[in-house]
Design a protein around this motif. Structure first.
Motif, mmCIF file in Angstrom:
data_model
loop_
_atom_site.group_PDB
_atom_site.id
_atom_site.type_symbol
_atom_site.label_atom_id
_atom_site.label_comp_id
_atom_site.label_asym_id
_atom_site.label_seq_id
_atom_site.Cartn_x
_atom_site.Cartn_y
_atom_site.Cartn_z
ATOM 1 N N VAL A 1 31.799 36.011 35.989
ATOM 2 C CA VAL A 1 30.397 35.590 35.899
ATOM 3 C C VAL A 1 29.846 35.251 37.280
ATOM 4 O O VAL A 1 28.733 35.622 37.640
ATOM 5 C CB VAL A 1 30.264 34.382 34.941
ATOM 6 N N ASP A 2 30.670 34.573 38.093
ATOM 7 C CA ASP A 2 30.227 34.162 39.431
ATOM 8 C C ASP A 2 30.500 35.227 40.499
ATOM 9 O O ASP A 2 30.148 35.018 41.658
ATOM 10 C CB ASP A 2 30.940 32.864 39.844
ATOM 11 N N ASN A 3 31.171 36.330 40.118
ATOM 12 C CA ASN A 3 31.535 37.377 41.087
ATOM 13 C C ASN A 3 32.163 36.752 42.333
ATOM 14 O O ASN A 3 31.803 37.063 43.462
ATOM 15 C CB ASN A 3 30.302 38.207 41.474
ATOM 16 N N ILE A 4 33.132 35.884 42.076
ATOM 17 C CA ILE A 4 33.685 35.076 43.161
ATOM 18 C C ILE A 4 34.807 35.792 43.913
ATOM 19 O O ILE A 4 35.170 35.411 45.022
ATOM 20 C CB ILE A 4 34.165 33.723 42.586
ATOM 21 N N ALA A 5 35.412 36.830 43.295
ATOM 22 C CA ALA A 5 36.574 37.478 43.908
ATOM 23 C C ALA A 5 36.750 38.887 43.360
ATOM 24 O O ALA A 5 36.121 39.268 42.362
ATOM 25 C CB ALA A 5 37.838 36.660 43.645
ATOM 26 N N ASP A 6 37.634 39.649 44.031
ATOM 27 C CA ASP A 6 37.907 41.032 43.637
ATOM 28 C C ASP A 6 39.227 41.159 42.881
ATOM 29 O O ASP A 6 39.574 42.248 42.413
ATOM 30 C CB ASP A 6 37.947 41.901 44.900
ATOM 31 N N GLY A 7 39.936 40.060 42.815
ATOM 32 C CA GLY A 7 41.209 40.063 42.110
ATOM 33 C C GLY A 7 41.757 38.654 42.041
ATOM 34 O O GLY A 7 41.148 37.713 42.541
ATOM 35 N N PHE A 8 42.926 38.518 41.422
ATOM 36 C CA PHE A 8 43.490 37.168 41.300
ATOM 37 C C PHE A 8 45.003 37.226 41.133
ATOM 38 O O PHE A 8 45.569 38.267 40.781
ATOM 39 C CB PHE A 8 42.844 36.391 40.138
ATOM 40 N N GLY A 9 45.628 36.093 41.412
ATOM 41 C CA GLY A 9 47.062 35.945 41.220
ATOM 42 C C GLY A 9 47.339 35.576 39.771
ATOM 43 O O GLY A 9 46.912 34.518 39.306
ATOM 44 N N LEU A 10 48.023 36.478 39.069
ATOM 45 C CA LEU A 10 48.365 36.233 37.665
ATOM 46 C C LEU A 10 49.813 35.752 37.650
ATOM 47 O O LEU A 10 50.750 36.549 37.621
ATOM 48 C CB LEU A 10 48.174 37.521 36.863
ATOM 49 N N LYS A 11 49.959 34.444 37.699
ATOM 50 C CA LYS A 11 51.299 33.834 37.752
ATOM 51 C C LYS A 11 51.626 33.322 36.362
ATOM 52 O O LYS A 11 50.883 32.504 35.804
ATOM 53 C CB LYS A 11 51.308 32.688 38.762
ATOM 54 N N ILE A 12 52.739 33.761 35.824
ATOM 55 C CA ILE A 12 52.967 33.591 34.389
ATOM 56 C C ILE A 12 52.986 32.124 33.974
ATOM 57 O O ILE A 12 52.345 31.757 32.989
ATOM 58 C CB ILE A 12 54.240 34.342 33.967
ATOM 59 N N SER A 13 53.655 31.261 34.713
ATOM 60 C CA SER A 13 53.663 29.861 34.265
ATOM 61 C C SER A 13 52.339 29.168 34.586
ATOM 62 O O SER A 13 51.825 28.415 33.752
ATOM 63 C CB SER A 13 54.852 29.097 34.838
ATOM 64 N N LYS A 14 51.762 29.441 35.747
ATOM 65 C CA LYS A 14 50.449 28.847 36.093
ATOM 66 C C LYS A 14 49.380 29.248 35.084
ATOM 67 O O LYS A 14 48.491 28.456 34.757
ATOM 68 C CB LYS A 14 50.047 29.303 37.501
ATOM 69 N N ASN A 15 49.480 30.499 34.581
ATOM 70 C CA ASN A 15 48.445 31.034 33.705
ATOM 71 C C ASN A 15 48.782 30.906 32.226
ATOM 72 O O ASN A 15 48.073 31.447 31.390
ATOM 73 C CB ASN A 15 48.152 32.490 34.074
ATOM 74 N N GLY A 16 49.868 30.196 31.882
ATOM 75 C CA GLY A 16 50.085 29.814 30.487
ATOM 76 C C GLY A 16 51.042 30.664 29.687
ATOM 77 O O GLY A 16 51.055 30.571 28.463
ATOM 78 N N GLY A 17 51.845 31.517 30.365
ATOM 79 C CA GLY A 17 52.827 32.316 29.621
ATOM 80 C C GLY A 17 52.345 33.733 29.383
ATOM 81 O O GLY A 17 51.261 34.125 29.815
ATOM 82 N N LEU A 18 53.156 34.505 28.667
ATOM 83 C CA LEU A 18 52.825 35.924 28.471
ATOM 84 C C LEU A 18 51.672 36.130 27.493
ATOM 85 O O LEU A 18 50.909 37.087 27.637
ATOM 86 C CB LEU A 18 54.069 36.685 27.991
ATOM 87 N N SER A 19 51.518 35.240 26.506
ATOM 88 C CA SER A 19 50.416 35.422 25.542
ATOM 89 C C SER A 19 49.069 35.308 26.243
ATOM 90 O O SER A 19 48.150 36.093 25.974
ATOM 91 C CB SER A 19 50.500 34.374 24.431
ATOM 92 N N GLN A 20 48.959 34.334 27.149
ATOM 93 C CA GLN A 20 47.714 34.156 27.897
ATOM 94 C C GLN A 20 47.580 35.230 28.981
ATOM 95 O O GLN A 20 46.499 35.774 29.200
ATOM 96 C CB GLN A 20 47.675 32.769 28.540
#
Ligand SMILES: [Mg+2]
Length: 378
Positions: free
Chosen positions: A261-280
Protein backbone atom coordinates in the motif's frame (compact mmCIF):
# COMPACT_ATOMS: atom_id res chain seq x y z
CA UNK A 1 -4.10 -38.20 12.89
CA UNK A 2 -3.93 -36.30 16.19
CA UNK A 3 -1.10 -34.61 18.06
CA UNK A 4 -0.40 -36.69 21.19
CA UNK A 5 2.85 -35.18 22.57
CA UNK A 6 4.90 -32.02 22.21
CA UNK A 7 8.48 -31.95 23.52
CA UNK A 8 10.58 -28.78 23.66
CA UNK A 9 14.39 -28.70 23.67
CA UNK A 10 16.82 -25.83 24.31
CA UNK A 11 20.30 -25.61 22.78
CA UNK A 12 22.86 -22.78 22.73
CA UNK A 13 24.24 -22.38 19.21
CA UNK A 14 27.69 -20.73 19.29
CA UNK A 15 28.38 -18.17 16.53
CA UNK A 16 30.76 -19.68 13.95
CA UNK A 17 33.21 -16.74 14.16
CA UNK A 18 34.44 -14.76 17.16
CA UNK A 19 31.75 -12.08 17.47
CA UNK A 20 29.01 -11.11 14.98
CA UNK A 21 28.58 -7.33 14.70
CA UNK A 22 25.42 -5.50 13.59
CA UNK A 23 24.57 -1.78 13.40
CA UNK A 24 23.97 0.07 16.66
CA UNK A 25 26.88 -1.67 18.41
CA UNK A 26 24.94 -4.93 18.68
CA UNK A 27 27.18 -8.00 19.00
CA UNK A 28 26.43 -11.72 19.27
CA UNK A 29 28.47 -14.74 20.41
CA UNK A 30 25.78 -17.37 20.88
CA UNK A 31 22.14 -17.94 19.94
CA UNK A 32 19.44 -19.49 22.16
CA UNK A 33 17.67 -22.13 20.03
CA UNK A 34 14.35 -23.84 20.75
CA UNK A 35 13.56 -27.09 18.93
CA UNK A 36 10.10 -28.62 19.07
CA UNK A 37 9.05 -32.20 18.40
CA UNK A 38 5.36 -32.81 17.65
CA UNK A 39 4.41 -36.49 17.97
CA UNK A 40 1.18 -37.99 16.69
CA UNK A 41 -0.94 -40.99 17.59
CA UNK A 42 0.12 -42.49 14.23
CA UNK A 43 3.69 -42.74 15.55
CA UNK A 44 4.99 -40.01 13.19
CA UNK A 45 6.89 -37.01 14.52
CA UNK A 46 7.74 -33.59 13.11
CA UNK A 47 10.33 -30.98 14.03
CA UNK A 48 10.35 -27.21 14.19
CA UNK A 49 12.93 -24.66 15.33
CA UNK A 50 12.87 -21.05 16.44
CA UNK A 51 16.20 -19.34 17.08
CA UNK A 52 15.93 -15.56 17.55
CA UNK A 53 18.98 -13.48 16.61
CA UNK A 54 19.63 -12.51 20.22
CA UNK A 55 17.09 -10.24 21.89
CA UNK A 56 17.74 -7.00 19.97
CA UNK A 57 17.17 -8.00 16.33
CA UNK A 58 13.35 -8.12 16.41
CA UNK A 59 10.89 -8.35 19.32
CA UNK A 60 11.76 -11.95 20.24
CA UNK A 61 14.11 -13.86 22.52
CA UNK A 62 14.78 -17.51 23.32
CA UNK A 63 13.17 -17.62 26.76
CA UNK A 64 10.14 -15.84 25.31
CA UNK A 65 9.78 -18.54 22.65
CA UNK A 66 9.58 -21.23 25.32
CA UNK A 67 7.27 -19.19 27.58
CA UNK A 68 4.92 -18.73 24.61
CA UNK A 69 5.00 -22.42 23.74
CA UNK A 70 4.02 -23.18 27.34
CA UNK A 71 0.84 -21.14 26.80
CA UNK A 72 -0.02 -22.58 23.39
CA UNK A 73 1.12 -26.22 23.30
CA UNK A 74 -1.60 -27.71 25.58
CA UNK A 75 -4.24 -26.40 23.13
CA UNK A 76 -2.65 -28.22 20.18
CA UNK A 77 -2.79 -31.65 21.87
CA UNK A 78 -5.58 -33.64 20.16
CA UNK A 79 -5.55 -31.46 17.01
CA UNK A 80 -4.87 -32.72 13.49
CA UNK A 81 -1.44 -31.27 12.52
CA UNK A 82 -2.52 -31.13 8.87
CA UNK A 83 -5.15 -28.45 9.59
CA UNK A 84 -2.54 -25.70 9.47
CA UNK A 85 -4.83 -22.67 9.34
CA UNK A 86 -7.19 -23.93 12.04
CA UNK A 87 -4.23 -24.71 14.31
CA UNK A 88 -2.96 -21.19 13.67
CA UNK A 89 -6.37 -19.82 14.71
CA UNK A 90 -5.99 -21.77 17.95
CA UNK A 91 -2.50 -20.38 18.52
CA UNK A 92 -3.74 -16.83 17.84
CA UNK A 93 -6.57 -17.37 20.32
CA UNK A 94 -4.00 -18.25 23.02
CA UNK A 95 -1.41 -15.56 22.32
CA UNK A 96 -1.49 -12.39 20.25
CA UNK A 97 1.46 -11.76 17.95
CA UNK A 98 4.73 -13.52 18.90
CA UNK A 99 5.38 -15.06 15.46
CA UNK A 100 8.68 -16.56 16.67
CA UNK A 101 6.75 -18.69 19.20
CA UNK A 102 4.18 -20.01 16.73
CA UNK A 103 6.76 -20.70 14.02
CA UNK A 104 8.42 -23.62 15.85
CA UNK A 105 5.08 -25.37 16.44
CA UNK A 106 3.78 -24.59 12.96
CA UNK A 107 6.91 -25.88 11.16
CA UNK A 108 6.79 -29.10 13.22
CA UNK A 109 3.18 -29.59 12.06
CA UNK A 110 4.22 -29.12 8.38
CA UNK A 111 7.01 -31.67 8.84
CA UNK A 112 4.76 -34.34 10.34
CA UNK A 113 1.93 -33.59 7.89
CA UNK A 114 4.25 -33.98 4.88
CA UNK A 115 5.51 -37.28 6.33
CA UNK A 116 1.91 -38.49 6.68
CA UNK A 117 1.38 -37.83 2.95
CA UNK A 118 4.79 -39.30 2.06
CA UNK A 119 5.94 -36.09 0.32
CA UNK A 120 8.62 -33.46 0.95
CA UNK A 121 7.41 -30.23 2.58
CA UNK A 122 8.09 -28.26 -0.65
CA UNK A 123 5.53 -30.44 -2.47
CA UNK A 124 2.94 -29.82 0.24
CA UNK A 125 3.65 -26.08 -0.17
CA UNK A 126 2.57 -26.27 -3.80
CA UNK A 127 5.26 -28.25 -5.57
CA UNK A 128 8.92 -27.89 -6.24
CA UNK A 129 10.57 -25.74 -8.87
CA UNK A 130 13.76 -27.15 -10.42
CA UNK A 131 15.71 -24.05 -9.34
CA UNK A 132 19.13 -24.35 -7.76
CA UNK A 133 18.64 -21.97 -4.82
CA UNK A 134 21.27 -19.26 -4.63
CA UNK A 135 22.88 -19.06 -1.19
CA UNK A 136 23.80 -15.66 0.23
CA UNK A 137 26.74 -14.92 2.49
CA UNK A 138 26.40 -12.84 5.66
CA UNK A 139 29.32 -10.45 6.11
CA UNK A 140 29.46 -9.04 9.66
CA UNK A 141 30.41 -5.33 10.15
CA UNK A 142 34.20 -4.93 10.08
CA UNK A 143 36.90 -2.93 8.31
CA UNK A 144 36.37 -2.57 4.53
CA UNK A 145 39.37 -4.79 3.73
CA UNK A 146 38.32 -7.50 6.22
CA UNK A 147 34.82 -7.51 4.70
CA UNK A 148 36.26 -7.68 1.18
CA UNK A 149 38.32 -10.72 2.27
CA UNK A 150 35.20 -12.42 3.71
CA UNK A 151 33.40 -11.89 0.40
CA UNK A 152 36.38 -13.53 -1.35
CA UNK A 153 36.16 -16.53 0.99
CA UNK A 154 32.46 -17.03 0.20
CA UNK A 155 33.10 -16.45 -3.54
CA UNK A 156 35.70 -19.23 -3.44
CA UNK A 157 33.03 -21.58 -2.02
CA UNK A 158 30.70 -20.71 -4.94
CA UNK A 159 28.46 -18.03 -3.41
CA UNK A 160 27.18 -15.38 -5.85
CA UNK A 161 25.08 -13.40 -3.33
CA UNK A 162 26.52 -11.31 -0.51
CA UNK A 163 24.81 -9.55 2.39
CA UNK A 164 27.10 -6.75 3.55
CA UNK A 165 26.32 -5.48 7.03
CA UNK A 166 26.57 -1.70 7.46
CA UNK A 167 25.55 0.88 10.06
CA UNK A 168 28.68 2.51 11.50
CA UNK A 169 28.15 5.08 14.24
CA UNK A 170 29.61 8.55 13.65
CA UNK A 171 32.45 7.66 16.07
CA UNK A 172 33.27 4.47 14.18
CA UNK A 173 33.40 6.25 10.82
CA UNK A 174 29.74 6.94 9.98
CA UNK A 175 28.46 7.13 6.40
CA UNK A 176 31.98 7.32 4.94
CA UNK A 177 32.99 3.98 6.53
CA UNK A 178 29.75 2.35 5.35
CA UNK A 179 30.30 3.60 1.79
CA UNK A 180 33.89 2.28 1.92
CA UNK A 181 32.63 -1.10 3.19
CA UNK A 182 30.18 -1.40 0.29
CA UNK A 183 32.72 -0.25 -2.31
CA UNK A 184 35.33 -2.72 -0.99
CA UNK A 185 32.92 -5.67 -1.01
CA UNK A 186 31.73 -4.90 -4.54
CA UNK A 187 35.26 -4.14 -5.89
CA UNK A 188 35.99 -7.68 -7.15
CA UNK A 189 32.49 -8.31 -8.44
CA UNK A 190 32.18 -11.30 -10.79
CA UNK A 191 29.50 -11.76 -13.48
CA UNK A 192 26.21 -12.86 -11.95
CA UNK A 193 27.00 -11.66 -8.43
CA UNK A 194 24.63 -9.49 -6.41
CA UNK A 195 25.03 -7.48 -3.20
CA UNK A 196 22.60 -6.45 -0.49
CA UNK A 197 23.83 -3.67 1.83
CA UNK A 198 21.96 -4.47 5.05
CA UNK A 199 21.80 -1.85 7.81
CA UNK A 200 19.39 -3.86 10.01
CA UNK A 201 17.39 -0.69 10.61
CA UNK A 202 20.43 1.15 11.94
CA UNK A 203 20.56 4.26 9.70
CA UNK A 204 18.89 7.64 10.03
CA UNK A 205 17.60 9.04 6.75
CA UNK A 206 20.42 11.59 6.91
CA UNK A 207 23.04 8.83 7.32
CA UNK A 208 21.60 6.86 4.39
CA UNK A 209 21.55 9.93 2.10
CA UNK A 210 25.14 10.86 3.00
CA UNK A 211 26.30 7.26 2.47
CA UNK A 212 24.58 6.88 -0.90
CA UNK A 213 26.21 10.10 -2.16
CA UNK A 214 29.64 8.74 -1.22
CA UNK A 215 29.23 5.53 -3.23
CA UNK A 216 30.83 5.17 -6.68
CA UNK A 217 28.46 6.05 -9.55
CA UNK A 218 26.33 3.24 -11.01
CA UNK A 219 27.14 0.81 -8.19
CA UNK A 220 24.60 -2.03 -8.32
CA UNK A 221 23.32 -2.79 -4.83
CA UNK A 222 20.03 -3.32 -3.03
CA UNK A 223 19.72 -1.33 0.20
CA UNK A 224 18.19 -3.59 2.84
CA UNK A 225 16.48 -2.47 6.05
CA UNK A 226 18.00 1.02 6.02
CA UNK A 227 15.83 2.47 8.81
CA UNK A 228 14.08 1.24 11.94
CA UNK A 229 10.61 2.69 11.26
CA UNK A 230 8.04 2.76 8.46
CA UNK A 231 8.03 6.55 8.44
CA UNK A 232 11.80 6.89 7.99
CA UNK A 233 11.87 4.15 5.34
CA UNK A 234 9.03 5.81 3.42
CA UNK A 235 10.79 9.19 3.57
CA UNK A 236 14.08 7.69 2.35
CA UNK A 237 12.20 5.82 -0.40
CA UNK A 238 10.78 9.13 -1.67
CA UNK A 239 14.27 10.68 -1.86
CA UNK A 240 16.39 7.99 -3.57
CA UNK A 241 16.19 5.67 -6.55
CA UNK A 242 18.17 2.74 -5.11
CA UNK A 243 16.17 -0.53 -4.80
CA UNK A 244 15.08 -1.10 -1.20
CA UNK A 245 14.16 -4.31 0.63
CA UNK A 246 12.70 -4.34 4.11
CA UNK A 247 13.35 -7.12 6.59
CA UNK A 248 12.80 -6.46 10.31
CA UNK A 249 9.73 -4.36 9.44
CA UNK A 250 8.11 -7.28 7.56
CA UNK A 251 6.84 -9.71 10.19
CA UNK A 252 3.26 -10.54 9.18
CA UNK A 253 0.70 -10.70 6.36
CA UNK A 254 -0.35 -7.25 7.49
CA UNK A 255 3.12 -5.76 7.11
CA UNK A 256 3.52 -7.24 3.62
CA UNK A 257 0.18 -5.65 2.67
CA UNK A 258 1.34 -2.41 4.28
CA UNK A 259 4.55 -2.58 2.24
CA UNK A 260 2.45 -2.73 -0.93
CA UNK A 261 0.00 0.00 0.00
CA UNK A 262 2.83 2.39 0.90
CA UNK A 263 5.11 1.20 -1.97
CA UNK A 264 7.87 1.25 0.61
CA UNK A 265 10.15 -1.42 -0.92
CA UNK A 266 10.82 -3.73 -3.87
CA UNK A 267 11.19 -6.86 -1.80
CA UNK A 268 11.53 -8.20 1.70
CA UNK A 269 13.26 -10.73 3.92
CA UNK A 270 10.93 -13.68 4.44
CA UNK A 271 12.40 -15.24 7.57
CA UNK A 272 10.40 -18.23 8.67
CA UNK A 273 10.44 -17.70 12.43
CA UNK A 274 10.26 -13.87 12.24
CA UNK A 275 7.31 -14.17 9.86
CA UNK A 276 5.36 -16.75 11.87
CA UNK A 277 6.20 -20.17 10.40
CA UNK A 278 5.42 -21.87 7.11
CA UNK A 279 1.64 -21.29 7.22
CA UNK A 280 2.16 -17.53 7.35
CA UNK A 281 5.21 -17.55 5.06
CA UNK A 282 3.18 -19.46 2.45
CA UNK A 283 0.55 -16.69 2.44
CA UNK A 284 3.17 -13.92 2.32
CA UNK A 285 4.89 -15.77 -0.54
CA UNK A 286 1.62 -15.77 -2.48
CA UNK A 287 0.94 -12.07 -1.82
CA UNK A 288 4.50 -11.24 -2.92
CA UNK A 289 4.31 -13.30 -6.11
CA UNK A 290 0.95 -11.77 -7.03
CA UNK A 291 2.23 -8.25 -6.37
CA UNK A 292 5.70 -8.64 -7.90
CA UNK A 293 7.88 -8.43 -4.81
CA UNK A 294 11.24 -10.17 -4.51
CA UNK A 295 11.85 -12.40 -1.48
CA UNK A 296 15.03 -13.37 0.36
CA UNK A 297 14.04 -16.58 2.11
CA UNK A 298 15.95 -16.94 5.35
CA UNK A 299 15.61 -17.42 9.05
CA UNK A 300 16.83 -15.14 11.81
CA UNK A 301 19.48 -17.82 12.50
CA UNK A 302 19.22 -21.51 13.32
CA UNK A 303 20.50 -25.03 12.83
CA UNK A 304 19.48 -27.93 10.56
CA UNK A 305 15.69 -27.77 11.11
CA UNK A 306 15.58 -24.02 10.44
CA UNK A 307 17.65 -24.36 7.27
CA UNK A 308 15.55 -27.26 5.97
CA UNK A 309 12.38 -25.17 6.34
CA UNK A 310 14.06 -22.27 4.50
CA UNK A 311 15.03 -24.48 1.57
CA UNK A 312 11.64 -26.22 1.29
CA UNK A 313 9.81 -22.88 1.27
CA UNK A 314 12.21 -21.33 -1.26
CA UNK A 315 11.91 -24.39 -3.49
CA UNK A 316 8.18 -23.60 -3.83
CA UNK A 317 8.78 -20.00 -5.06
CA UNK A 318 8.94 -19.05 -8.75
CA UNK A 319 12.61 -18.15 -9.43
CA UNK A 320 11.63 -14.73 -10.77
CA UNK A 321 10.62 -13.67 -7.26
CA UNK A 322 13.36 -15.43 -5.29
CA UNK A 323 16.46 -13.37 -4.50
CA UNK A 324 18.35 -15.87 -2.34
CA UNK A 325 18.30 -18.27 0.59
CA UNK A 326 20.44 -18.13 3.73
CA UNK A 327 22.19 -21.25 4.98
CA UNK A 328 21.64 -20.43 8.64
CA UNK A 329 24.14 -23.16 9.55
CA UNK A 330 26.95 -20.94 8.21
CA UNK A 331 26.39 -18.68 11.23
CA UNK A 332 26.60 -21.37 13.91
CA UNK A 333 29.14 -23.87 15.09
CA UNK A 334 26.95 -26.71 16.30
CA UNK A 335 25.15 -29.40 14.30
CA UNK A 336 21.83 -30.40 15.90
CA UNK A 337 20.99 -33.23 13.53
CA UNK A 338 21.32 -35.14 10.27
CA UNK A 339 19.94 -33.24 7.25
CA UNK A 340 18.88 -35.57 4.43
CA UNK A 341 16.16 -33.27 3.07
CA UNK A 342 18.52 -30.69 1.55
CA UNK A 343 21.51 -30.93 -0.75
CA UNK A 344 24.06 -28.10 -0.76
CA UNK A 345 26.81 -28.11 -3.37
CA UNK A 346 27.37 -27.89 -7.10
CA UNK A 347 24.59 -28.71 -9.54
CA UNK A 348 26.31 -28.77 -12.97
CA UNK A 349 27.90 -25.30 -13.04
CA UNK A 350 25.69 -23.74 -10.35
CA UNK A 351 26.45 -23.75 -6.63
CA UNK A 352 23.52 -23.66 -4.26
CA UNK A 353 20.89 -25.69 -2.42
CA UNK A 354 17.97 -27.89 -3.41
CA UNK A 355 15.29 -29.75 -1.49
CA UNK A 356 15.61 -33.52 -1.70
CA UNK A 357 12.58 -35.76 -2.25
CA UNK A 358 12.33 -37.40 1.14
CA UNK A 359 9.15 -37.13 3.24
CA UNK A 360 8.85 -34.05 5.44
CA UNK A 361 11.77 -31.69 6.02
CA UNK A 362 14.26 -34.57 6.06
CA UNK A 363 15.87 -33.80 9.41
CA UNK A 364 16.80 -36.31 12.14
CA UNK A 365 17.85 -34.40 15.25
CA UNK A 366 20.76 -35.72 17.28
CA UNK A 367 19.30 -36.45 20.72
CA UNK A 368 22.77 -36.46 22.31
CA UNK A 369 23.06 -32.78 21.33
CA UNK A 370 19.47 -31.87 22.29
CA UNK A 371 19.52 -33.66 25.66
CA UNK A 372 16.35 -33.95 27.71
CA UNK A 373 13.24 -31.88 26.90
CA UNK A 374 12.88 -28.70 28.97
CA UNK A 375 9.09 -28.80 28.49
CA UNK A 376 6.74 -31.71 27.67
CA UNK A 377 3.02 -31.74 26.91
CA UNK A 378 0.67 -34.70 26.38
MG1 LIG B 1 18.34 -8.37 6.76
Amino acid sequence: MKISNIDVYQVDLPYAGDVYHLSGGRSFKTFDATLVCVRCDSGLEGWGESTPFGSTYVAAHGEGVRAGIQLIAPHLIGQDPRCFDRNYDLMDACLAGHPHVKAALDVACWDVAAKSFGVPVCDLLGGRTDTVLSLISSISCDSPEAMRDRVKEFRAKGYIGHSIKIGASENEGGPLLDAQRIAACVADRQPGEYFLADANGGLSVEHALRMLRLLPNDIDIVLEAPCATWHETARLRSLVNVPIHIDELAVSDHSVAHLLVDNIADGFGLKISKNGGLSQARRQRDIAQAAGLVMSVQDTVGSEVAFAAVVHLAQSIHPKWLRCVLDTRELVDLCTGELSGVKVGRFDTLFGAQAVSVPGLGVSPNMDVLGQPVLSFS
